[in-house]
Design a protein around this motif. Structure first.
Motif, short mmCIF file in Angstrom:
data_model
loop_
_atom_site.label_atom_id
_atom_site.label_comp_id
_atom_site.label_asym_id
_atom_site.label_seq_id
_atom_site.Cartn_x
_atom_site.Cartn_y
_atom_site.Cartn_z
N THR A 154 0.79 -1.31 -0.32
CA THR A 154 0.11 -0.10 -0.04
C THR A 154 1.42 1.22 -0.50
O THR A 154 0.48 2.21 -0.50
CB THR A 154 -1.26 -0.42 0.91
OG1 THR A 154 -1.72 -0.81 1.17
CG2 THR A 154 -1.99 1.56 1.63
N LYS A 155 1.73 1.52 0.62
CA LYS A 155 2.89 2.51 0.51
C LYS A 155 3.76 1.91 -0.59
O LYS A 155 4.47 3.63 -0.65
CB LYS A 155 3.54 2.36 2.01
CG LYS A 155 4.60 3.64 2.67
CD LYS A 155 4.89 3.70 4.11
CE LYS A 155 5.68 5.24 3.77
NZ LYS A 155 6.05 5.14 5.42
N TYR A 156 4.97 1.61 -0.64
CA TYR A 156 5.49 1.63 -1.74
C TYR A 156 5.64 0.70 -2.86
O TYR A 156 6.30 0.95 -3.83
CB TYR A 156 6.89 0.87 -0.61
CG TYR A 156 7.42 2.23 0.21
CD1 TYR A 156 7.70 2.70 0.32
CD2 TYR A 156 7.16 0.40 1.45
CE1 TYR A 156 8.29 3.26 2.05
CE2 TYR A 156 7.78 1.13 2.92
CZ TYR A 156 7.93 2.19 2.70
OH TYR A 156 8.21 3.11 4.02
N GLY A 157 4.29 0.13 -2.92
CA GLY A 157 3.97 -1.00 -4.06
C GLY A 157 4.44 0.06 -5.53
O GLY A 157 3.56 1.29 -5.54
N ASP A 158 4.12 -0.53 -6.48
CA ASP A 158 3.90 0.46 -8.33
C ASP A 158 4.18 1.64 -8.17
O ASP A 158 3.66 2.62 -8.84
CB ASP A 158 2.28 0.80 -8.38
CG ASP A 158 1.61 -0.84 -8.08
OD1 ASP A 158 1.92 -1.27 -8.82
OD2 ASP A 158 0.08 -1.12 -7.61
N LEU A 159 5.57 2.02 -7.14
CA LEU A 159 5.92 3.31 -7.25
C LEU A 159 6.91 3.44 -8.42
O LEU A 159 7.56 4.73 -8.54
CB LEU A 159 6.67 3.97 -5.87
CG LEU A 159 5.62 4.64 -5.50
CD1 LEU A 159 6.36 4.76 -4.18
CD2 LEU A 159 4.63 5.21 -5.63
N GLY A 160 7.30 2.00 -9.27
CA GLY A 160 8.83 2.52 -10.65
C GLY A 160 10.02 1.84 -9.08
O GLY A 160 10.31 2.16 -7.86
N ALA A 161 10.59 2.14 -9.99
CA ALA A 161 12.30 1.79 -9.72
C ALA A 161 12.61 2.91 -9.22
O ALA A 161 14.10 2.65 -8.22
CB ALA A 161 13.13 1.21 -10.59
N TYR A 162 12.86 4.31 -9.92
CA TYR A 162 13.04 5.48 -9.28
C TYR A 162 11.73 6.43 -9.16
O TYR A 162 11.01 6.70 -9.30
CB TYR A 162 13.60 5.92 -9.88
CG TYR A 162 14.89 5.12 -10.66
CD1 TYR A 162 15.70 5.05 -10.51
CD2 TYR A 162 14.78 5.17 -12.15
CE1 TYR A 162 17.13 4.02 -10.81
CE2 TYR A 162 15.89 3.71 -12.79
CZ TYR A 162 17.08 3.93 -12.28
OH TYR A 162 18.16 3.05 -12.62
N HIS A 163 11.91 6.39 -7.10
CA HIS A 163 10.45 7.09 -7.15
C HIS A 163 10.95 7.50 -5.37
O HIS A 163 12.52 7.18 -4.91
CB HIS A 163 9.38 6.27 -6.35
CG HIS A 163 10.09 5.10 -5.55
ND1 HIS A 163 10.04 4.93 -4.54
CD2 HIS A 163 10.61 4.07 -6.20
CE1 HIS A 163 10.54 3.72 -3.51
NE2 HIS A 163 10.63 2.58 -4.93
N ASP A 164 10.21 8.43 -4.83
CA ASP A 164 10.69 9.15 -3.61
C ASP A 164 9.69 9.89 -2.78
O ASP A 164 8.62 9.15 -3.04
CB ASP A 164 11.92 10.48 -4.55
CG ASP A 164 10.78 11.30 -5.02
OD1 ASP A 164 9.99 11.25 -5.50
OD2 ASP A 164 11.68 12.79 -5.10
N ALA A 165 10.35 9.58 -1.86
CA ALA A 165 9.09 11.50 -0.78
C ALA A 165 7.74 11.73 -1.30
O ALA A 165 6.58 11.44 -0.88
CB ALA A 165 9.78 11.60 0.28
N GLN A 166 8.66 12.56 -2.30
CA GLN A 166 7.41 12.80 -3.32
C GLN A 166 6.17 12.19 -4.08
O GLN A 166 4.81 12.17 -3.98
CB GLN A 166 7.58 14.99 -3.99
CG GLN A 166 6.31 15.22 -4.60
CD GLN A 166 6.90 15.89 -5.49
OE1 GLN A 166 8.75 16.44 -5.48
NE2 GLN A 166 5.92 16.77 -5.72
N THR A 167 6.76 11.14 -4.96
CA THR A 167 6.13 9.92 -5.62
C THR A 167 5.04 9.43 -4.39
O THR A 167 3.87 9.59 -4.60
CB THR A 167 7.23 9.07 -6.62
OG1 THR A 167 7.78 10.46 -6.74
CG2 THR A 167 5.88 8.16 -6.94
N ALA A 168 6.07 9.04 -3.30
CA ALA A 168 4.80 8.48 -2.54
C ALA A 168 3.77 9.53 -1.79
O ALA A 168 2.73 8.74 -1.45
CB ALA A 168 6.19 7.29 -1.40
#
Length: 167
Positions: free
Chosen positions: A120-134
């Protein structure tokens, strides 16, 4: 011949030079440095919590960097917790093999819940993600739940007007 004795005169000479060079530094370390050091185990290192990405100004690069580093540390900790739970479950299965379905069901439920929360928190964000994406993923999920109900329950058919007064 004991362990400290030299086998020949050259080896004795080299050991004497080694003691002459290493002796004062070893004495200084044992008598001065080590008694005045505070020993903390490395795993007790505590980082202060920094402002999250939603508390940073858009032009504050240092705050954004710190928020990203905090997010990275939190993700690593959550991933390690998930790894430990997975290992506990697999160890239970190996140990309790004929009856593992009943005896390991609690560990499996705990692992599945933690894996769901992690996704729920980290999935489906892709390989390069950061705090803003989450943070944006969290925001979009909250908007979805406000309009359609909990994620996974299907769309409830009725449209909810977010600007409607009442309830």
């Amino acid at each position: 011949m004991s362990e400290g004795e030299a086998r020949n005169s050259f080896e004795g000479f080299m050991k004497a030079i080694g003691r002459a060079i290493d002796g004062p530094t070893t004495w200084f370390r044992k008598q001065v440095v080590e008694p005045n050091q505070k020993h903390y185990p490395w795993y007790h290192q505590k980082f202060r919590r920094v402002p999250t990405i939603d508390e940073c100004y858009t032009d504050d690069a240092v705050c954004i960097f710190e928020a990203n580093q905090q997010y990275r540390r939190d993700r690593l900790v959550d991933s390690e917790i998930l790894t430990i739970l997975r290992e506990r479950f697999s160890d239970c299965v190996v140990y309790e093999t004929p009856d593992h379905v009943e005896k390991c069901s609690g560990l499996f439920k705990e692992y599945e819940d933690a894996a769901g929360y992690w996704f729920t928190k980290y999935g489906d964000l892709g390989a390069y993600h950061d705090a803003q994406t989450a943070y944006m993923k969290q925001k979009h999920r909250m908007i979805w739940e406000r309009r359609h109900g909990p994620v996974g329950s299907g769309m409830n058919g009725k449209k909810v007007d977010p600007d409607a007064q009442g309830d």
